[in-house]
Write a protein that holds these residues in place. Structure first.
Motif, PDB file in Angstrom:
ATOM      1  N   THR A  90       0.826  -1.200   0.000  1.00  0.00           N
ATOM      2  CA  THR A  90       0.000   0.000   0.000  1.00  0.00           C
ATOM      3  C   THR A  90       0.862   1.252   0.000  1.00  0.00           C
ATOM      4  OG1 THR A  90      -1.809  -1.124   1.155  1.00  0.00           O
ATOM      5  CG2 THR A  90      -1.762   1.274   1.283  1.00  0.00           C
ATOM      6  N   SER A  91       1.943   1.248   0.767  1.00  0.00           N
ATOM      7  CA  SER A  91       2.833   2.409   0.823  1.00  0.00           C
ATOM      8  C   SER A  91       3.533   2.629  -0.515  1.00  0.00           C
ATOM      9  CB  SER A  91       3.867   2.223   1.936  1.00  0.00           C
ATOM     10  OG  SER A  91       3.236   2.162   3.194  1.00  0.00           O
ATOM     11  N   LEU A  92       3.923   1.551  -1.173  1.00  0.00           N
ATOM     12  CA  LEU A  92       4.535   1.679  -2.500  1.00  0.00           C
ATOM     13  C   LEU A  92       3.542   2.260  -3.505  1.00  0.00           C
ATOM     14  CD1 LEU A  92       6.524  -1.685  -2.752  1.00  0.00           C
ATOM     15  CD2 LEU A  92       7.493   0.612  -2.629  1.00  0.00           C
ATOM     16  N   LEU A  93       2.300   1.790  -3.452  1.00  0.00           N
ATOM     17  CA  LEU A  93       1.281   2.301  -4.373  1.00  0.00           C
ATOM     18  C   LEU A  93       0.981   3.773  -4.094  1.00  0.00           C
ATOM     19  CD1 LEU A  93      -1.193  -0.738  -4.368  1.00  0.00           C
ATOM     20  CD2 LEU A  93       0.344  -0.074  -6.217  1.00  0.00           C
ATOM     21  N   ALA A  94       0.872   4.130  -2.808  1.00  0.00           N
ATOM     22  CA  ALA A  94       0.564   5.520  -2.452  1.00  0.00           C
ATOM     23  C   ALA A  94       1.666   6.464  -2.907  1.00  0.00           C
ATOM     24  CB  ALA A  94       0.362   5.634  -0.946  1.00  0.00           C
ATOM     25  N   ALA A  95       2.917   6.006  -2.878  1.00  0.00           N
ATOM     26  CA  ALA A  95       4.051   6.857  -3.268  1.00  0.00           C
ATOM     27  C   ALA A  95       4.094   7.127  -4.763  1.00  0.00           C
ATOM     28  CB  ALA A  95       5.364   6.206  -2.820  1.00  0.00           C
ATOM     29  N   THR A  96       3.353   6.343  -5.541  1.00  0.00           N
ATOM     30  CA  THR A  96       3.380   6.498  -7.000  1.00  0.00           C
ATOM     31  C   THR A  96       2.035   6.923  -7.573  1.00  0.00           C
ATOM     32  OG1 THR A  96       3.036   4.093  -7.185  1.00  0.00           O
ATOM     33  CG2 THR A  96       5.298   4.888  -7.312  1.00  0.00           C
ATOM     34  N   GLY A  97       1.154   7.493  -6.727  1.00  0.00           N
ATOM     35  CA  GLY A  97      -0.080   8.097  -7.221  1.00  0.00           C
ATOM     36  C   GLY A  97      -1.213   7.143  -7.511  1.00  0.00           C
ATOM     37  N   PHE A  98      -1.260   6.007  -6.843  1.00  0.00           N
ATOM     38  CA  PHE A  98      -2.324   5.032  -7.067  1.00  0.00           C
ATOM     39  C   PHE A  98      -3.669   5.599  -6.614  1.00  0.00           C
ATOM     40  CE2 PHE A  98      -4.723   1.211  -5.668  1.00  0.00           C
ATOM     41  CZ  PHE A  98      -4.771   0.539  -6.871  1.00  0.00           C
ATOM     42  N   GLN A  99      -4.733   5.302  -7.391  1.00  0.00           N
ATOM     43  CA  GLN A  99      -6.085   5.787  -7.107  1.00  0.00           C
ATOM     44  C   GLN A  99      -6.853   4.737  -6.288  1.00  0.00           C
ATOM     45  OE1 GLN A  99      -6.995   8.929  -7.932  1.00  0.00           O
ATOM     46  NE2 GLN A  99      -4.877   9.118  -8.663  1.00  0.00           N
ATOM     47  N   PHE A 100      -6.799   4.843  -4.966  1.00  0.00           N
ATOM     48  CA  PHE A 100      -7.384   3.809  -4.106  1.00  0.00           C
ATOM     49  C   PHE A 100      -8.905   3.791  -4.197  1.00  0.00           C
ATOM     50  CE2 PHE A 100      -3.205   4.440  -2.227  1.00  0.00           C
ATOM     51  CZ  PHE A 100      -2.813   3.138  -1.956  1.00  0.00           C
ATOM     52  N   GLY A 101      -9.556   4.956  -4.271  1.00  0.00           N
ATOM     53  CA  GLY A 101     -11.005   4.983  -4.370  1.00  0.00           C
ATOM     54  C   GLY A 101     -11.509   4.328  -5.645  1.00  0.00           C
ATOM     55  N   GLU A 102     -10.845   4.618  -6.743  1.00  0.00           N
ATOM     56  CA  GLU A 102     -11.218   4.003  -8.028  1.00  0.00           C
ATOM     57  C   GLU A 102     -11.006   2.495  -7.981  1.00  0.00           C
ATOM     58  OE1 GLU A 102      -9.848   4.246 -12.750  1.00  0.00           O
ATOM     59  OE2 GLU A 102      -9.117   5.728 -11.285  1.00  0.00           O
ATOM     60  N   PHE A 103      -9.921   2.069  -7.327  1.00  0.00           N
ATOM     61  CA  PHE A 103      -9.644   0.632  -7.232  1.00  0.00           C
ATOM     62  C   PHE A 103     -10.738  -0.086  -6.445  1.00  0.00           C
ATOM     63  CE2 PHE A 103      -7.727  -2.792  -4.612  1.00  0.00           C
ATOM     64  CZ  PHE A 103      -7.502  -3.716  -5.631  1.00  0.00           C
ATOM     65  N   ALA A 104     -11.185   0.508  -5.332  1.00  0.00           N
ATOM     66  CA  ALA A 104     -12.227  -0.130  -4.526  1.00  0.00           C
ATOM     67  C   ALA A 104     -13.511  -0.326  -5.341  1.00  0.00           C
ATOM     68  CB  ALA A 104     -12.506   0.712  -3.285  1.00  0.00           C
ATOM     69  N   ALA A 105     -13.866   0.678  -6.140  1.00  0.00           N
ATOM     70  CA  ALA A 105     -15.080   0.572  -6.962  1.00  0.00           C
ATOM     71  C   ALA A 105     -14.925  -0.507  -8.034  1.00  0.00           C
ATOM     72  CB  ALA A 105     -15.380   1.922  -7.604  1.00  0.00           C
ATOM     73  N   LYS A 106     -13.779  -0.522  -8.709  1.00  0.00           N
ATOM     74  CA  LYS A 106     -13.578  -1.512  -9.770  1.00  0.00           C
ATOM     75  C   LYS A 106     -13.440  -2.921  -9.209  1.00  0.00           C
ATOM     76  CE  LYS A 106     -11.487   1.454 -13.306  1.00  0.00           C
ATOM     77  NZ  LYS A 106     -10.314   1.664 -14.189  1.00  0.00           N
ATOM     78  N   ARG A 107     -12.879  -3.046  -8.004  1.00  0.00           N
ATOM     79  CA  ARG A 107     -12.698  -4.375  -7.413  1.00  0.00           C
ATOM     80  C   ARG A 107     -14.041  -5.010  -7.092  1.00  0.00           C
ATOM     81  NH1 ARG A 107     -10.589  -8.764  -7.422  1.00  0.00           N
ATOM     82  NH2 ARG A 107      -9.406  -9.654  -5.702  1.00  0.00           N
TER      83      ARG A 107
ATOM     84  N   PRO B 226     -10.285 -13.001  -9.266  1.00  0.00           N
ATOM     85  CA  PRO B 226      -8.874 -12.858  -8.898  1.00  0.00           C
ATOM     86  C   PRO B 226      -7.944 -12.812 -10.104  1.00  0.00           C
ATOM     87  CG  PRO B 226      -9.946 -14.512  -7.524  1.00  0.00           C
ATOM     88  CD  PRO B 226     -10.911 -14.155  -8.614  1.00  0.00           C
ATOM     89  N   ALA B 227      -8.328 -13.477 -11.193  1.00  0.00           N
ATOM     90  CA  ALA B 227      -7.481 -13.495 -12.385  1.00  0.00           C
ATOM     91  C   ALA B 227      -7.369 -12.113 -13.029  1.00  0.00           C
ATOM     92  CB  ALA B 227      -8.024 -14.507 -13.399  1.00  0.00           C
ATOM     93  N   GLN B 228      -8.318 -11.214 -12.734  1.00  0.00           N
ATOM     94  CA  GLN B 228      -8.305  -9.872 -13.310  1.00  0.00           C
ATOM     95  C   GLN B 228      -7.687  -8.829 -12.381  1.00  0.00           C
ATOM     96  OE1 GLN B 228      -9.374  -9.358 -16.485  1.00  0.00           O
ATOM     97  NE2 GLN B 228      -9.650 -11.590 -16.539  1.00  0.00           N
ATOM     98  N   LEU B 229      -7.166  -9.261 -11.225  1.00  0.00           N
ATOM     99  CA  LEU B 229      -6.690  -8.320 -10.226  1.00  0.00           C
ATOM    100  C   LEU B 229      -5.569  -7.431 -10.755  1.00  0.00           C
ATOM    101  CD1 LEU B 229      -6.586  -7.161  -7.389  1.00  0.00           C
ATOM    102  CD2 LEU B 229      -5.142  -9.088  -6.705  1.00  0.00           C
ATOM    103  N   HIS B 230      -4.582  -8.005 -11.436  1.00  0.00           N
ATOM    104  CA  HIS B 230      -3.449  -7.210 -11.918  1.00  0.00           C
ATOM    105  C   HIS B 230      -3.904  -6.159 -12.934  1.00  0.00           C
ATOM    106  CE1 HIS B 230       0.104 -10.008 -10.665  1.00  0.00           C
ATOM    107  NE2 HIS B 230      -0.726  -9.748  -9.688  1.00  0.00           N
ATOM    108  N   LYS B 231      -4.852  -6.528 -13.790  1.00  0.00           N
ATOM    109  CA  LYS B 231      -5.351  -5.570 -14.771  1.00  0.00           C
ATOM    110  C   LYS B 231      -6.079  -4.409 -14.087  1.00  0.00           C
ATOM    111  CE  LYS B 231      -5.832  -8.734 -18.697  1.00  0.00           C
ATOM    112  NZ  LYS B 231      -6.767  -9.331 -19.696  1.00  0.00           N
ATOM    113  N   VAL B 232      -6.853  -4.739 -13.059  1.00  0.00           N
ATOM    114  CA  VAL B 232      -7.563  -3.697 -12.321  1.00  0.00           C
ATOM    115  C   VAL B 232      -6.566  -2.769 -11.629  1.00  0.00           C
ATOM    116  CG1 VAL B 232      -9.160  -3.241 -10.420  1.00  0.00           C
ATOM    117  CG2 VAL B 232      -9.625  -5.116 -12.003  1.00  0.00           C
TER     118      VAL B 232
END
Length: 416
Positions: A47-64, A70-76
């Protein structure tokens, strides 16, 4: 992969820490923090690595929620801004650890095959011995009932009447001594006293020393509408507290006039390793990150020198496997005490020693629901096998995500 890098990470608590399982608790109950499990540390660092590079956590929660496969997790993840190199990162650990300068010593649970003599006159256990498989084709043992075909009992000879398995930890150096004795076919393991840390001990100054302890607190549930304490919702909580450094252990044997405890004054913290196609120190080094519950944080610093994880050369088809982190294993789709890899045709499980399993759960933040409960074999389990065993990234787990999180890390040696 040849281009992978391993980064050692030291985690220094900035306060008490809190880790618990997924069981609910109510008023008048008391919850005790344990040591962190692999999925907790892996989740916090990722999570810290993702936050340091501008990851969109709210968008990820909606798409998840809309794409639960699980096979689509990396694409999401990539669609929400995750860098592919951070997605591919794997983790090893965590461990309690000691640190002095560039030297880091992970602390590993005492192997389940190991015992020592305890005496009221001696403050430290002595006469360490390890069990070895006893070939029942040449040495009969009345009443022996193996759990699986071909399994042999683990046996120790010439034990003192007070011999028992010590609770506590061995340094990585100490574990190498145990694996070395097993490789020689020698029950006796020498010079472990300085490498062994019991749950508590008496220090030079007469105080009690420990690697970690509990900090008791009283908590309340806050009513979200009134911002006041909810009626009757008091609960007890024991937080995890790590001392800043090792208090010298009193009563250790003195060697050539040197200080009895070679680890006196070493720092105490948590250690984990990150393996991936890129160095992550620019995003983590000297950074505070949240870890566990109750809003607690640790400071992350990159270790310049990795611990010595060397493994004993295996010159035959006999291997001893020590579980360095808890393992989640399945056979026929159900939790099991032994890895599925041991059921392969080329592998025969000759002996096993393990403590009882424990439940693993957690909370899926993206889906806002609990994770399924599974059962793990605790670290410290030991397996003796015959045959050629293949390790996937050093883990005995069969699930790729469990491997990536650091479950089931195994250290392999030889036995006679």
């Amino acid at each position: 992969m040849g281009d992978e890098m391993t980064t050692g990470v030291w985690l220094k608590p900035l306060d008490t820490l809190f880790f618990r399982d997924g069981r609910p608790f109510q008023e008048a109950s008391r919850v005790t923090s344990g040591l962190p499990q692999p999925q907790t540390i892996a989740g916090a660092l990722r999570t810290s690595l993702l936050a340091a590079t501008g990851f969109q956590f709210g968008e990820f929660a909606a798409k998840r929620k809309s794409t639960p496969d699980p096979a689509q997790l990396h694409k999401v993840l990539e669609s929400c801004g995750a860098h592919p190199q951070h997605i591919q990162a794997r983790f090893r650990g965590p461990w309690l650890a000691l640190k002095r300068g560039n030297d880091v010593q992970p602390l590993l649970p005492v192997p389940q095959t190991l015992v020592a003599d305890f005496s009221a006159d001696e403050p430290a256990p002595k006469n360490w011995r390890t069990a070895l498989p006893r070939d029942i084709t040449t040495n009969t043992l009345p009443g022996w009932q193996p759990l699986t075909a071909g399994q042999w009992p683990l046996w120790r000879d010439n034990l003192h009447s007070d011999a028992e398995r010590p609770n506590g930890f061995l340094t990585l150096r100490g574990l190498h001594l145990v694996l070395g004795a097993i490789a020689r076919g020698d029950e006796v393991v020498g010079k472990l006293e300085t490498e062994f840390f019991p749950p508590t001990w008496k220090s030079y100054d007469g105080q009690e020393g420990a690697l970690y302890g509990d900090d008791s607190r009283i908590g309340i549930e806050v009513n979200a509408d009134r911002l006041t304490a909810a009626d009757g919702m008091l609960y007890g909580i024991n937080l995890l507290s790590l001392p800043d450094q090792v208090r010298g252990r009193k009563g250790l044997p003195i060697d050539s006039g040197k200080i009895a405890d070679p680890y006196a004054g070493w720092k105490i913290g948590l250690y984990v390793e990150i393996i991936g196609p890129t160095d992550v120190r620019t995003h983590l080094d000297k950074q505070p990150i949240p870890l566990g519950g109750e809003g607690r944080h640790v400071e992350v610093s990159v270790v310049d020198q990795l611990p010595d994880w060397r493994q004993t050369a295996i010159l035959s088809n006999k291997s001893v496997v020590y579980l360095a982190t808890p393992g989640i294993f399945t056979q026929a789709g159900k939790s099991h005490w032994a890895p599925n890899a041991f059921t392969q045709k080329r592998v025969t499980l000759r002996g096993a020693a393990s403590d009882k399993g424990f439940a693993v759960s957690g909370w899926d933040v993206a889906r806002n629901c609990p994770k399924p409960t599974r059962f793990a074999v605790p670290a410290g389990a030991v397996y003796f096998i015959e045959g050629q065993l293949d390790f996937k990234h050093g883990s005995l787990c069969g699930d790729d995500e469990d491997v990536a999180q650091g479950w089931g890390l195994a250290l392999q040696g030889a036995w006679k």
